[in-house]
Every structure is written in structure tokens, then in C-alpha cells.
Write an enzyme that holds these catalytic residues in place. Structure first.
Site, PDB file in Angstrom:
ATOM      1  N   ASN A  26     -35.245  -1.777  62.285  1.00 34.43           N
ATOM      2  CA  ASN A  26     -34.622  -2.573  63.348  1.00 34.43           C
ATOM      3  C   ASN A  26     -34.042  -3.821  62.687  1.00 34.43           C
ATOM      4  O   ASN A  26     -34.785  -4.724  62.315  1.00 34.43           O
ATOM      5  CB  ASN A  26     -35.689  -2.939  64.389  1.00 34.43           C
ATOM      6  CG  ASN A  26     -35.157  -3.898  65.446  1.00 34.43           C
ATOM      7  OD1 ASN A  26     -33.962  -4.166  65.512  1.00 34.43           O
ATOM      8  ND2 ASN A  26     -36.055  -4.427  66.273  1.00 34.43           N
ATOM      9  N   LYS A  69     -32.344  -6.077  63.948  1.00 37.85           N
ATOM     10  CA  LYS A  69     -32.264  -7.223  64.871  1.00 37.85           C
ATOM     11  C   LYS A  69     -30.879  -7.878  64.743  1.00 37.85           C
ATOM     12  O   LYS A  69     -29.902  -7.190  64.501  1.00 37.85           O
ATOM     13  CB  LYS A  69     -33.422  -8.188  64.622  1.00 37.85           C
ATOM     14  CG  LYS A  69     -34.776  -7.467  64.640  1.00 37.85           C
ATOM     15  CD  LYS A  69     -35.961  -8.373  64.694  1.00 37.85           C
ATOM     16  CE  LYS A  69     -37.235  -7.523  64.704  1.00 37.85           C
ATOM     17  NZ  LYS A  69     -38.449  -8.316  64.842  1.00 37.85           N
ATOM     18  N   HIS A 112     -37.870  -3.746  73.370  1.00 34.74           N
ATOM     19  CA  HIS A 112     -38.469  -4.524  72.280  1.00 34.74           C
ATOM     20  C   HIS A 112     -39.014  -5.833  72.850  1.00 34.74           C
ATOM     21  O   HIS A 112     -38.436  -6.398  73.782  1.00 34.74           O
ATOM     22  CB  HIS A 112     -37.412  -4.807  71.195  1.00 34.74           C
ATOM     23  CG  HIS A 112     -38.021  -5.369  69.950  1.00 34.74           C
ATOM     24  ND1 HIS A 112     -38.368  -6.696  69.840  1.00 34.74           N
ATOM     25  CD2 HIS A 112     -38.379  -4.780  68.773  1.00 34.74           C
ATOM     26  CE1 HIS A 112     -38.904  -6.899  68.638  1.00 34.74           C
ATOM     27  NE2 HIS A 112     -38.921  -5.749  67.974  1.00 34.74           N
ATOM     28  N   GLU A 143     -38.823  -8.745  71.884  1.00 36.55           N
ATOM     29  CA  GLU A 143     -37.852  -9.858  71.902  1.00 36.55           C
ATOM     30  C   GLU A 143     -36.929  -9.744  73.107  1.00 36.55           C
ATOM     31  O   GLU A 143     -36.492 -10.756  73.667  1.00 36.55           O
ATOM     32  CB  GLU A 143     -37.075  -9.874  70.573  1.00 36.55           C
ATOM     33  CG  GLU A 143     -37.967 -10.377  69.433  1.00 36.55           C
ATOM     34  CD  GLU A 143     -37.690  -9.757  68.079  1.00 36.55           C
ATOM     35  OE1 GLU A 143     -36.618  -9.169  67.872  1.00 36.55           O
ATOM     36  OE2 GLU A 143     -38.583  -9.860  67.197  1.00 36.55           O
ATOM     37  N   GLU A 193     -45.963  -2.378  68.984  1.00 38.89           N
ATOM     38  CA  GLU A 193     -45.675  -3.601  68.238  1.00 38.89           C
ATOM     39  C   GLU A 193     -46.412  -4.770  68.880  1.00 38.89           C
ATOM     40  O   GLU A 193     -45.906  -5.365  69.841  1.00 38.89           O
ATOM     41  CB  GLU A 193     -44.171  -3.887  68.252  1.00 38.89           C
ATOM     42  CG  GLU A 193     -43.332  -2.779  67.635  1.00 38.89           C
ATOM     43  CD  GLU A 193     -42.013  -3.305  67.106  1.00 38.89           C
ATOM     44  OE1 GLU A 193     -41.679  -2.972  65.973  1.00 38.89           O
ATOM     45  OE2 GLU A 193     -41.326  -4.065  67.808  1.00 38.89           O
ATOM     46  N   GLY A 198     -42.874 -10.390  62.709  1.00 37.70           N
ATOM     47  CA  GLY A 198     -42.229 -11.455  61.949  1.00 37.70           C
ATOM     48  C   GLY A 198     -43.159 -12.577  61.517  1.00 37.70           C
ATOM     49  O   GLY A 198     -42.720 -13.633  61.081  1.00 37.70           O
ATOM     50  N   SER A 250     -44.725  -6.740  60.909  1.00 39.15           N
ATOM     51  CA  SER A 250     -45.006  -7.152  59.534  1.00 39.15           C
ATOM     52  C   SER A 250     -45.364  -5.996  58.602  1.00 39.15           C
ATOM     53  O   SER A 250     -46.195  -6.143  57.710  1.00 39.15           O
ATOM     54  CB  SER A 250     -46.099  -8.224  59.511  1.00 39.15           C
ATOM     55  OG  SER A 250     -45.675  -9.391  60.211  1.00 39.15           O
TER      56      SER A 250
HETATM   57  P1  13P Z   1     -41.112  -7.386  61.411  1.00 40.75           P
HETATM   58  O1  13P Z   1     -41.257  -6.136  60.586  1.00 40.75           O
HETATM   59  O2  13P Z   1     -40.096  -8.338  60.866  1.00 40.75           O
HETATM   60  O3  13P Z   1     -42.439  -8.027  61.686  1.00 40.75           O
HETATM   61  O4  13P Z   1     -40.532  -6.924  62.835  1.00 40.75           O
HETATM   62  C1  13P Z   1     -41.115  -5.863  63.485  1.00 40.75           C
HETATM   63  C2  13P Z   1     -40.257  -5.483  64.624  1.00 40.75           C
HETATM   64  O5  13P Z   1     -40.127  -6.203  65.589  1.00 40.75           O
HETATM   65  C3  13P Z   1     -39.529  -4.201  64.536  1.00 40.75           C
HETATM   66  O6  13P Z   1     -38.952  -3.864  65.746  1.00 40.75           O
END
Ligand code: 13P
Length: 252
Positions: free
Chosen positions: A9, A11, A94, A96, A166, A172, A213
Site C-alpha cells: 500500500n 499510500k 483502511h 486512515e 491492521e 507506521g 510495521s
Molecule cells: P506500515 O507498514 O507503514 O506500518 O503501514 C501499514 C499499512 O497501513 C498498510 O496498509
């Protein structure tokens, strides 16, 4: 047997030029690792060019979101058939999107149904916040996201989805969940409620990824768990060697 999957992803990262450059580096590194389903999910603006670079490769492509309506006056939105022209997958719900853009289990449900209708494979994201985790609400939150997010899907449709667990506090932050903790949530709060709707056999057949992560150095801890079928990777999907390391861990 569930085939492992590693999906990136991206983002809100990578311009068209940067995305194409990343793919030129990544394709030769992972194209031969056929025992793992490999997917990249660029931002909408790079989706066309990235999907063009992937033609003739084994790597799949997906969007990070879509809108449930077919077409019309929805400024800024992207319809399911527009995504289906360019990719096979779509990330839905997601954290976010839930946190910053007001998505709910209800919108996740509408988007999941719309994606399936257009032949896309939804990667439906669930996960609890730190506050919910510390307040002992993980089960209620995650199983609720499954029960409400997948409401009204036929058994045939439900068999096509992929779920990504997640935990919001792990995204992150560098603070990944432990393999056994993530496995417990997936077995008890994702597969169980799914089984209550579609049966135990179907619940054992769907793929559930872990995200938060994930990197080359901890990927094996997750992939060694019985209920974890791969990873949804954020930060580490932005560099070809890092993503490759995770794909290789899934193949091992
Ligand atoms: P990270 O791997 O940067 O922690 O993000 C995970 C994520 O949100 C994947 O959709």
C-alpha cells in the site's frame, strides 16, 4: 491451502515517474517468486502507468479506495469500473480512511459490494485503535467491522474477499504487534465472526493478511503463524529491496 500474499500500500507516495521507476526495479526482483501473490497499490494518479509496466508480469495491481456509485456527479471520486480497467484489487476501509475521511463500517460495506460487482478483489481492512486495545474492546471492534463490513455479501462473494488485520497502533509506528497476538485476533475475532455468517469451511479458506510495521526483519514472525496468510505493507513497500525481502520471507 491458502496461497500467501504480500501487497504494498503505497499510500500518498510516488509520482508517476517515481512509481514507474520503482516498478522497473521491483519487477525483476520479485517476478519469479510465483509461490506468493504479489500486489502493488499505487495512488490513483500512478495507477495507469504502473498497471502498464506490470503487463506481462505476474504482479497484480490495485487501488487504495473507490466509490460505490457507478458514475455521475461525485467530484473527486473514482468509480469501481474505472479501477477494474486498471487493476484486480482494491483496498477498502483502511484505518486512515476511517480516521481522516469519515469512513464507517457502512461505507466499507457499500464499497465492498460495489467492488465485487465489478470483479475486483476487495482487501477489507479492520483493526482496533490503541485506546480500544487498551480498553479491552478489540474483540467488539474487530468482529463488528467484519460483521457489518461484510453484511449482505452472498457466500460466493464473501469467498472472494481478502481481509487485512491492521491494528491502528501498529501502522507506521515501528511498533508491530507480536505474531501470536495478531494470530489470535485473526483466528478469534476475524475468522470466527466470518464463520458465523458463512460457515467454518469458508472461514478457513479466506486469506487474512497482517499489516502494521511489517519489514524484512519481522515478516517471518507473522508468516509463521497458522492464521496469517501474508502482509499488507506500507512504508516497506516504497523501496524495492525492502518489499522483496518481505516477499521472499512469505515464500520461505
Ligand atoms: P506500515 O507498514 O507503514 O506500518 O503501514 C501499514 C499499512 O497501513 C498498510 O496498509
Amino acid at each position: 491451502m491458502r496461497k500467501p500474499m504480500v501487497a504494498g500500500n503505497w499510500k500518498m507516495n510516488k509520482t508517476v515517474a517515481e512509481g514507474v521507476k520503482l516498478m522497473e526495479e521491483l519487477i525483476p526482483m520479485i517476478n519469479g517468486i510465483s509461490s506468493v501473490d504479489r500486489v502493488v497499490c499505487p495512488p490513483f494518479t500512478a495507477l495507469y502507468c504502473v498497471s502498464e509496466t506490470l503487463k506481462g508480469s505476474e504482479i497484480g495491481c490495485g487501488a487504495q479506495d473507490l466509490f460505490w456509485e457507478e458514475k455521475g456527479a461525485y467530484t473527486g471520486e473514482v468509480a469501481p469500473n474505472m479501477v477494474a480497467e486498471l487493476g484486480q484489487y482494491v483496498i477498502i476501509g483502511h484505518s486512515e480512511r476511517r480516521t481522516y475521511f469519515g469512513e464507517t463500517n457502512e461505507t466499507v460495506n457499500k464499497k465492498t459490494l460495489a467492488a465485487l460487482k465489478h470483479g475486483l478483489t476487495p482487501i477489507v481492512c479492520v483493526g482496533e485503535t490503541l485506546e480500544e486495545n487498551q480498553g479491552g474492546k478489540t474483540e467488539a471492534v474487530v468482529s463488528g467491522q467484519i460483521l457489518e463490513g461484510l453484511k449482505g455479501l452472498s457466500a460466493e462473494e464473501a469467498a472472494k474477499i481478502i481481509v487485512a488485520y491492521e491494528p491502528v497502533w501498529a501502522i507506521g509506528t515501528g511498533l508491530a504487534a507480536t505474531g501470536p497476538d495478531a494470530n489470535k485476533v485473526i483466528a478469534d475475532y476475524i475468522r470466527k465472526p466470518y464463520a458465523s455468517m458463512y460457515g467454518e469451511e469458508a472461514a478457513q479458506a479466506i486469506r487474512v493478511l497482517y499489516g502494521g510495521s511489517v519489514k524484512g526483519s519481522n515478516a517471518a514472525e507473522f508468516f509463521g503463524q497458522p492464521d496469517i496468510d501474508g502482509a499488507l505493507v506500507g512504508g516497506a513497500s516504497l523501496k524495492a529491496p525492502d518489499f522483496t525481502e518481505i516477499v521472499k520471507a512469505a515464500a520461505a
